[in-house]
Design an enzyme around this catalytic site. Structure first.
Site, PDB file in Angstrom:
ATOM      1  N   GLY A   9       0.833  -1.212   0.000  1.00 50.45           N
ATOM      2  CA  GLY A   9       0.000   0.000   0.000  1.00 50.45           C
ATOM      3  C   GLY A   9       0.858   1.249   0.000  1.00 50.45           C
ATOM      4  N   LEU A  10       1.182   1.735  -1.192  1.00 47.59           N
ATOM      5  CA  LEU A  10       2.101   2.870  -1.294  1.00 47.59           C
ATOM      6  C   LEU A  10       1.359   4.203  -1.471  1.00 47.59           C
ATOM      7  CD1 LEU A  10       4.872   1.079  -3.367  1.00 47.59           C
ATOM      8  CD2 LEU A  10       5.034   1.832  -0.985  1.00 47.59           C
ATOM      9  N   VAL A  12       0.089   7.781   0.591  1.00 50.34           N
ATOM     10  CA  VAL A  12       0.966   8.737   1.275  1.00 50.34           C
ATOM     11  C   VAL A  12       1.543   8.152   2.562  1.00 50.34           C
ATOM     12  CG1 VAL A  12       1.102  11.035   2.277  1.00 50.34           C
ATOM     13  CG2 VAL A  12      -0.413  10.630   0.363  1.00 50.34           C
ATOM     14  N   MET A  13       0.670   7.571   3.401  1.00 49.31           N
ATOM     15  CA  MET A  13       1.141   7.036   4.684  1.00 49.31           C
ATOM     16  C   MET A  13       2.083   5.856   4.469  1.00 49.31           C
ATOM     17  SD  MET A  13       0.087   8.831   7.247  1.00 49.31           S
ATOM     18  CE  MET A  13       0.139   7.838   8.745  1.00 49.31           C
ATOM     19  N   SER A 129       0.381   6.885  14.724  1.00 54.47           N
ATOM     20  CA  SER A 129      -0.070   8.283  14.762  1.00 54.47           C
ATOM     21  C   SER A 129       1.057   9.234  14.406  1.00 54.47           C
ATOM     22  CB  SER A 129      -0.602   8.649  16.144  1.00 54.47           C
ATOM     23  OG  SER A 129      -0.960  10.025  16.144  1.00 54.47           O
ATOM     24  N   LYS A 183      -5.037   3.275  19.950  1.00 58.61           N
ATOM     25  CA  LYS A 183      -4.993   4.306  18.895  1.00 58.61           C
ATOM     26  C   LYS A 183      -6.359   4.990  18.773  1.00 58.61           C
ATOM     27  CE  LYS A 183      -3.769   7.045  15.670  1.00 58.61           C
ATOM     28  NZ  LYS A 183      -4.375   7.155  14.427  1.00 58.61           N
ATOM     29  N   HIS A 186      -6.614   7.375  21.548  1.00 61.17           N
ATOM     30  CA  HIS A 186      -5.737   8.508  21.186  1.00 61.17           C
ATOM     31  C   HIS A 186      -6.511   9.483  20.301  1.00 61.17           C
ATOM     32  CE1 HIS A 186      -3.301  10.544  18.127  1.00 61.17           C
ATOM     33  NE2 HIS A 186      -2.349  10.649  19.035  1.00 61.17           N
ATOM     34  N   ASN A 187      -7.180   8.947  19.307  1.00 60.47           N
ATOM     35  CA  ASN A 187      -7.927   9.819  18.394  1.00 60.47           C
ATOM     36  C   ASN A 187      -9.113  10.483  19.086  1.00 60.47           C
ATOM     37  OD1 ASN A 187      -6.111   8.845  16.512  1.00 60.47           O
ATOM     38  ND2 ASN A 187      -7.634   8.611  14.909  1.00 60.47           N
ATOM     39  N   GLU A 190      -7.742  13.227  20.834  1.00 61.82           N
ATOM     40  CA  GLU A 190      -7.387  14.216  19.800  1.00 61.82           C
ATOM     41  C   GLU A 190      -8.625  15.054  19.421  1.00 61.82           C
ATOM     42  OE1 GLU A 190      -5.262  12.530  16.270  1.00 61.82           O
ATOM     43  OE2 GLU A 190      -6.912  13.310  15.078  1.00 61.82           O
ATOM     44  N   LYS A 261     -13.851  10.389  10.435  1.00 60.83           N
ATOM     45  CA  LYS A 261     -13.791   9.069   9.807  1.00 60.83           C
ATOM     46  C   LYS A 261     -14.152   7.921  10.739  1.00 60.83           C
ATOM     47  CE  LYS A 261      -9.682   9.470   7.773  1.00 60.83           C
ATOM     48  NZ  LYS A 261      -9.283  10.899   7.875  1.00 60.83           N
ATOM     49  N   HIS A 454     -37.961  -1.119  40.672  1.00 59.15           N
ATOM     50  CA  HIS A 454     -36.583  -1.566  40.419  1.00 59.15           C
ATOM     51  C   HIS A 454     -35.771  -1.798  41.692  1.00 59.15           C
ATOM     52  CE1 HIS A 454     -36.825  -1.134  36.079  1.00 59.15           C
ATOM     53  NE2 HIS A 454     -37.492  -0.016  36.274  1.00 59.15           N
TER      54      HIS A 454
HETATM   55  C1  6PG Z   1      -3.110  10.508  13.781  1.00 58.03           C
HETATM   56  C2  6PG Z   1      -4.445  11.018  13.356  1.00 58.03           C
HETATM   57  C3  6PG Z   1      -4.851  10.349  12.096  1.00 58.03           C
HETATM   58  C4  6PG Z   1      -6.060  10.989  11.463  1.00 58.03           C
HETATM   59  C5  6PG Z   1      -7.335  10.304  11.749  1.00 58.03           C
HETATM   60  C6  6PG Z   1      -8.461  11.086  12.369  1.00 58.03           C
HETATM   61  O1  6PG Z   1      -3.052  10.058  14.919  1.00 58.03           O
HETATM   62  O2  6PG Z   1      -2.156  10.573  13.009  1.00 58.03           O
HETATM   63  O3  6PG Z   1      -5.406  10.768  14.326  1.00 58.03           O
HETATM   64  O4  6PG Z   1      -5.002   9.009  12.363  1.00 58.03           O
HETATM   65  O5  6PG Z   1      -6.074  12.338  11.442  1.00 58.03           O
HETATM   66  O6  6PG Z   1      -7.658   9.804  10.498  1.00 58.03           O
HETATM   67  O7  6PG Z   1      -9.256  11.548  11.364  1.00 58.03           O
HETATM   68  P1  6PG Z   1     -10.695  12.172  11.344  1.00 58.03           P
HETATM   69  O8  6PG Z   1     -10.577  13.493  12.003  1.00 58.03           O
HETATM   70  O9  6PG Z   1     -10.896  12.289   9.874  1.00 58.03           O
HETATM   71  O10 6PG Z   1     -11.671  11.247  11.977  1.00 58.03           O
END
Ligand code: 6PG
Length: 475
Positions: A9-10, A12-13, A129, A183, A186-187, A190, A261, A454
């Site tokens: 899977g080439l 970007v990431m 990440s 992960k 983590h998101n 985020e 996402k 209850h």
């Molecule tokens: C990371 C980011 C990365 C990405 C996600 C979240 O840790 O590098 O979290 O994984 O930005 O796809 O994306 P969404 O904001 O589109 O849900």
């Protein structure tokens, strides 16, 4: 077979990860669905070509990797991963390791891991990440799988991971779905961090009527203080950028409609499944969903108007900005405390034994939520790995006591002036509920008993578990 590892899977990431692996002195075999992209990637590799084995067929690719073969799959999460695994599987041998490095739902990872259980093959679900730059120069890597499979990839992953004061930001976190679960959280965190930053931006923009550049300067200032972090740093940068087309501030030309996402939503759903409050993440996901219905919001503003409240007047602007900084710190504490609490519950639920200090450690560099703050979390959990909640560890309890006044003032000011701050408000609600020994659920229990018999527990431990609600039904 000369390659230490393979990658499929080439995009970007995938490309960036492959170049990172090659640059650290590892030989990597690469394969892409379209051979043209593989050839193009090989050319892009430049000086690193000697470390790259470009392969145009799966057979050639598999043969190029030293067994037991670790193969990273870096493609769009979802059904495509299953299809890729099905294509690869007939070519593999015992002990080969398929590694999904995408943002998979950890439940899919568990399923994939189980499906390979008796096949001799194994599976690693690996959270990566740091975006494109991180993949290229040092991401934070969260690994889930068998300990044996981890040992096979430990060296190469350690070589490519970000370093925090020399400590590699990669770790084996547990079996099967552990890496992808961490992960996901983590998101989720985020999302909460980003939302709280956006709320503060909104208070400055719509409350104090500051320009993007002025707000950017405030974030720049904060990035030299306790909020120092990648997300604050990039916020300063995005607020300073000009639109190449109109010359106006770039942010002022961007539609206020956020995409998502799935990882934020999964964090909230899993938290709910386990009965752990993650109100900061929930508020952030909901805020993105509200942002997405731009047309509805436009129509609603016409019907309802903005709240009929006095405009924000701040006599001491410096003191107010200081309050905003502390409020953001307090909100952050709430969101991270919740994220770690969700992981601690999941650790029990799924039998992972997640190492909290290690998770905080590998988030200190490389990932999107990297920050100084995570070093403080690392030391709090190192001292108290079994703390029920981050906010009751001594260092964080002190920080909450120091900053919650500012959070309270900011949230109430925002409310009084009709400025939305749902994620910040959620942190305040969380602190105020969590720290209060006597809550109000006695009324909920009485209501549940009244309408549904209850039952409830009594404060005095006595035996009657129903109230005197009448008709002898419950008494
Ligand atoms: C990371 C980011 C990365 C990405 C996600 C979240 O840790 O590098 O979290 O994984 O930005 O796809 O994306 P969404 O904001 O589109 O849900």
């Amino acid at each position: 077979a000369q390659a230490e590892i393979g990658l499929i899977g080439l995009g970007v990431m995938g490309s960036n990860l492959a170049l990172n692996i090659a640059e650290k002195g590892n030989t990597i075999a690469v394969f892409n669905r379209t051979a043209a992209r593989t050839r193009e990637f090989y050319e892009e590799a430049g000086d690193l070509k000697g470390q790259v084995v470009p392969c145009e067929t799966i057979e050639e690719f598999v043969a190029a990797i030293r067994p037991p073969r670790p193969i990273i799959i870096m493609i769009q999460a979802g059904a495509a991963v299953d299809q890729q695994m099905d294509l690869l599987r007939p070519h593999l041998e015992a002990n080969d390791i398929m590694i999904d490095a995408g943002n998979a739902n950890f439940r899919d990872t568990m399923r994939r891991f189980d499906a390979l259980k008796d096949s001799g093959l194994t599976f690693i679900g690996m959270g990566v990440s740091g975006g494109e730059e991180g993949a290229r120069h040092g991401p934070s890597i969260m690994v889930g799988g068998t300990e044996e499979s981890w040992k096979r990839v430990e060296k190469v992953l350690t070589s490519i991971a970000a370093k925090y004061n020399g400590d590699p930001c990669v770790a084996w976190l547990g079996e099967n779905g552990a890496g992808h679960f961490v992960k996901t959280i983590h998101n989720g965190i985020e999302y909460a961090d980003m939302q709280m930053i956006a709320e503060i931006y909104g208070i400055l923009r719509d409350g104090l009527k500051m320009s993007a550049a002025e707000i950017g300067a405030v974030f720049g200032e904060w990035n030299r203080g306790r909020l120092e972090s990648y997300l604050i740093e990039i916020t300063e940068k995005v607020l300073a950028a000009a639109d190449p087309i109109t010359g106006k501030p770039m942010v002022d030309m961007i539609l206020d409609k956020a995409g998502q996402k799935g990882t934020g939503k999964w964090s909230a759903i899993e938290a709910q499944n386990m009965g752990v409050p993650a109100t900061g993440i929930e508020a952030a996901v909901a805020a993105r969903s509200i942002s997405a219905v731009k047309g509805e919001r436009e129509a609603a503003e016409k019907i309802l108007g903005l709240p009929d409240v006095p405009a924000l007047q701040i006599a001491d602007r410096a003191a107010f900005v200081k309050d905003l900084e502390n409020a953001l710190l307090a909100g952050k504490i709430g969101a991270y405390a919740q994220g770690f609490a969700v992981m601690s519950a999941a650790s029990k639920e799924f039998g992972w034994n997640l190492p909290m200090p290690t998770i905080a450690k590998i988030w200190r560099a490389g990932c999107i939520i990297r920050s100084q703050f995570l070093d403080e979390i690392t030391s709090a959990f190192t001292k108290a790995p079994d703390a029920a909640n981050l906010i009751v560890t001594p260092a964080f309890a002190a920080m909450v006591k120091e900053t919650d006044g500012a959070l309270r003032r900011v949230v109430s000011t925002a409310a009084l002036h009709g400025l939305p701050a749902p994620a910040l408000a959620s942190a305040l609600g969380y602190f105020d509920s969590y720290r209060r020994a006597r809550g109000t659920a006695n009324v909920i229990q009485a209501q549940r008993d009244f309408f549904g018999a209850h039952g409830f527990d009594r404060v005095d431990g006595a035996d009657s578990h129903h109230g005197p609600w009448g008709s002898g039904l419950n008494g």
